[in-house]
Design a protein around this motif. Sequence first.
Motif, PDB file in Angstrom:
ATOM      1  N   GLY A  17     -37.415  13.607 -10.453  1.00 54.71           N
ATOM      2  CA  GLY A  17     -38.048  13.371  -9.159  1.00 54.71           C
ATOM      3  C   GLY A  17     -37.195  12.466  -8.298  1.00 54.71           C
ATOM      4  O   GLY A  17     -36.115  12.025  -8.705  1.00 54.71           O
ATOM      5  N   LEU A  18     -37.683  12.200  -7.116  1.00 52.43           N
ATOM      6  CA  LEU A  18     -36.977  11.328  -6.171  1.00 52.43           C
ATOM      7  C   LEU A  18     -36.585   9.998  -6.795  1.00 52.43           C
ATOM      8  O   LEU A  18     -35.522   9.461  -6.514  1.00 52.43           O
ATOM      9  CB  LEU A  18     -37.873  11.051  -4.959  1.00 52.43           C
ATOM     10  CG  LEU A  18     -37.983  12.144  -3.915  1.00 52.43           C
ATOM     11  CD1 LEU A  18     -39.178  11.886  -3.008  1.00 52.43           C
ATOM     12  CD2 LEU A  18     -36.718  12.241  -3.105  1.00 52.43           C
ATOM     13  N   TRP A  24     -30.904  12.281  -4.883  1.00 52.88           N
ATOM     14  CA  TRP A  24     -32.044  12.937  -4.240  1.00 52.88           C
ATOM     15  C   TRP A  24     -32.517  12.067  -3.080  1.00 52.88           C
ATOM     16  O   TRP A  24     -33.451  11.289  -3.190  1.00 52.88           O
ATOM     17  CB  TRP A  24     -33.161  13.163  -5.249  1.00 52.88           C
ATOM     18  CG  TRP A  24     -34.256  14.082  -4.806  1.00 52.88           C
ATOM     19  CD1 TRP A  24     -34.628  14.376  -3.537  1.00 52.88           C
ATOM     20  CD2 TRP A  24     -35.121  14.831  -5.641  1.00 52.88           C
ATOM     21  NE1 TRP A  24     -35.675  15.248  -3.524  1.00 52.88           N
ATOM     22  CE2 TRP A  24     -36.005  15.555  -4.817  1.00 52.88           C
ATOM     23  CE3 TRP A  24     -35.265  14.965  -7.011  1.00 52.88           C
ATOM     24  CZ2 TRP A  24     -37.005  16.377  -5.315  1.00 52.88           C
ATOM     25  CZ3 TRP A  24     -36.260  15.784  -7.506  1.00 52.88           C
ATOM     26  CH2 TRP A  24     -37.109  16.497  -6.662  1.00 52.88           C
ATOM     27  N   ASP A  25     -31.875  12.226  -1.944  1.00 54.78           N
ATOM     28  CA  ASP A  25     -32.255  11.489  -0.743  1.00 54.78           C
ATOM     29  C   ASP A  25     -33.035  12.415   0.196  1.00 54.78           C
ATOM     30  O   ASP A  25     -33.288  13.574  -0.133  1.00 54.78           O
ATOM     31  CB  ASP A  25     -31.031  10.881  -0.054  1.00 54.78           C
ATOM     32  CG  ASP A  25     -30.004  11.921   0.361  1.00 54.78           C
ATOM     33  OD1 ASP A  25     -30.315  13.127   0.403  1.00 54.78           O
ATOM     34  OD2 ASP A  25     -28.863  11.518   0.652  1.00 54.78           O
ATOM     35  N   SER A  26     -33.398  11.917   1.366  1.00 50.14           N
ATOM     36  CA  SER A  26     -34.231  12.705   2.277  1.00 50.14           C
ATOM     37  C   SER A  26     -33.524  13.967   2.764  1.00 50.14           C
ATOM     38  O   SER A  26     -34.143  15.027   2.898  1.00 50.14           O
ATOM     39  CB  SER A  26     -34.684  11.858   3.464  1.00 50.14           C
ATOM     40  OG  SER A  26     -33.563  11.356   4.168  1.00 50.14           O
ATOM     41  N   LYS A  50     -44.153  16.802   1.594  1.00 49.43           N
ATOM     42  CA  LYS A  50     -44.277  15.403   1.174  1.00 49.43           C
ATOM     43  C   LYS A  50     -44.724  15.303  -0.273  1.00 49.43           C
ATOM     44  O   LYS A  50     -44.309  14.398  -0.991  1.00 49.43           O
ATOM     45  CB  LYS A  50     -45.252  14.660   2.079  1.00 49.43           C
ATOM     46  CG  LYS A  50     -44.709  14.393   3.456  1.00 49.43           C
ATOM     47  CD  LYS A  50     -45.723  13.654   4.308  1.00 49.43           C
ATOM     48  CE  LYS A  50     -45.188  13.390   5.695  1.00 49.43           C
ATOM     49  NZ  LYS A  50     -46.175  12.716   6.547  1.00 49.43           N
ATOM     50  N   ARG A  51     -45.587  16.224  -0.705  1.00 46.07           N
ATOM     51  CA  ARG A  51     -46.076  16.232  -2.095  1.00 46.07           C
ATOM     52  C   ARG A  51     -44.982  16.595  -3.088  1.00 46.07           C
ATOM     53  O   ARG A  51     -45.051  16.218  -4.245  1.00 46.07           O
ATOM     54  CB  ARG A  51     -47.205  17.252  -2.258  1.00 46.07           C
ATOM     55  CG  ARG A  51     -48.514  16.837  -1.703  1.00 46.07           C
ATOM     56  CD  ARG A  51     -49.594  17.884  -1.859  1.00 46.07           C
ATOM     57  NE  ARG A  51     -49.618  18.543  -3.149  1.00 46.07           N
ATOM     58  CZ  ARG A  51     -50.075  19.787  -3.343  1.00 46.07           C
ATOM     59  NH1 ARG A  51     -50.542  20.493  -2.333  1.00 46.07           N
ATOM     60  NH2 ARG A  51     -50.064  20.326  -4.532  1.00 46.07           N
ATOM     61  N   MET A  52     -43.985  17.335  -2.647  1.00 46.55           N
ATOM     62  CA  MET A  52     -42.980  17.907  -3.539  1.00 46.55           C
ATOM     63  C   MET A  52     -41.865  16.918  -3.857  1.00 46.55           C
ATOM     64  O   MET A  52     -40.690  17.173  -3.635  1.00 46.55           O
ATOM     65  CB  MET A  52     -42.437  19.196  -2.930  1.00 46.55           C
ATOM     66  CG  MET A  52     -43.499  20.252  -2.769  1.00 46.55           C
ATOM     67  SD  MET A  52     -42.979  21.674  -1.805  1.00 46.55           S
ATOM     68  CE  MET A  52     -41.888  22.483  -2.949  1.00 46.55           C
ATOM     69  N   SER A  53     -42.215  15.785  -4.438  1.00 45.79           N
ATOM     70  CA  SER A  53     -41.247  14.729  -4.713  1.00 45.79           C
ATOM     71  C   SER A  53     -40.761  14.720  -6.160  1.00 45.79           C
ATOM     72  O   SER A  53     -40.087  13.780  -6.581  1.00 45.79           O
ATOM     73  CB  SER A  53     -41.856  13.374  -4.365  1.00 45.79           C
ATOM     74  OG  SER A  53     -43.007  13.160  -5.153  1.00 45.79           O
ATOM     75  N   SER A  54     -41.105  15.764  -6.911  1.00 41.53           N
ATOM     76  CA  SER A  54     -40.642  15.884  -8.291  1.00 41.53           C
ATOM     77  C   SER A  54     -40.682  17.351  -8.690  1.00 41.53           C
ATOM     78  O   SER A  54     -41.311  18.176  -8.018  1.00 41.53           O
ATOM     79  CB  SER A  54     -41.537  15.073  -9.234  1.00 41.53           C
ATOM     80  OG  SER A  54     -42.833  15.653  -9.278  1.00 41.53           O
TER      81      SER A  54
END
Length: 69
Positions: A17-18, A24-26, A50-54
């Motif tokens: 994940g982030l 894994w940056d923006s 926004k939810r997809m951070s992993s």
Amino acid sequence: MSDVLGVGRWEVVAETGLDRLENWDSSRHIQIIVRLQEVFHVSFSVAEMKRMSSVPAMYTVLREKGAVA
């Protein structure tokens, strides 16, 4: 994902994940989202992005859209 993040495939695992990969940056997050949209022929809302951070979160959103089993 590994090609977008510039890491080896072995570094992208179920827990990735982030918070786990420095690369894994923006900007790369958006690149991953675009790639997923192209590969799975779906589109994501801002809230979904926004939810997809992993990896697990991405799988969940793709499953909700019927793109994966």
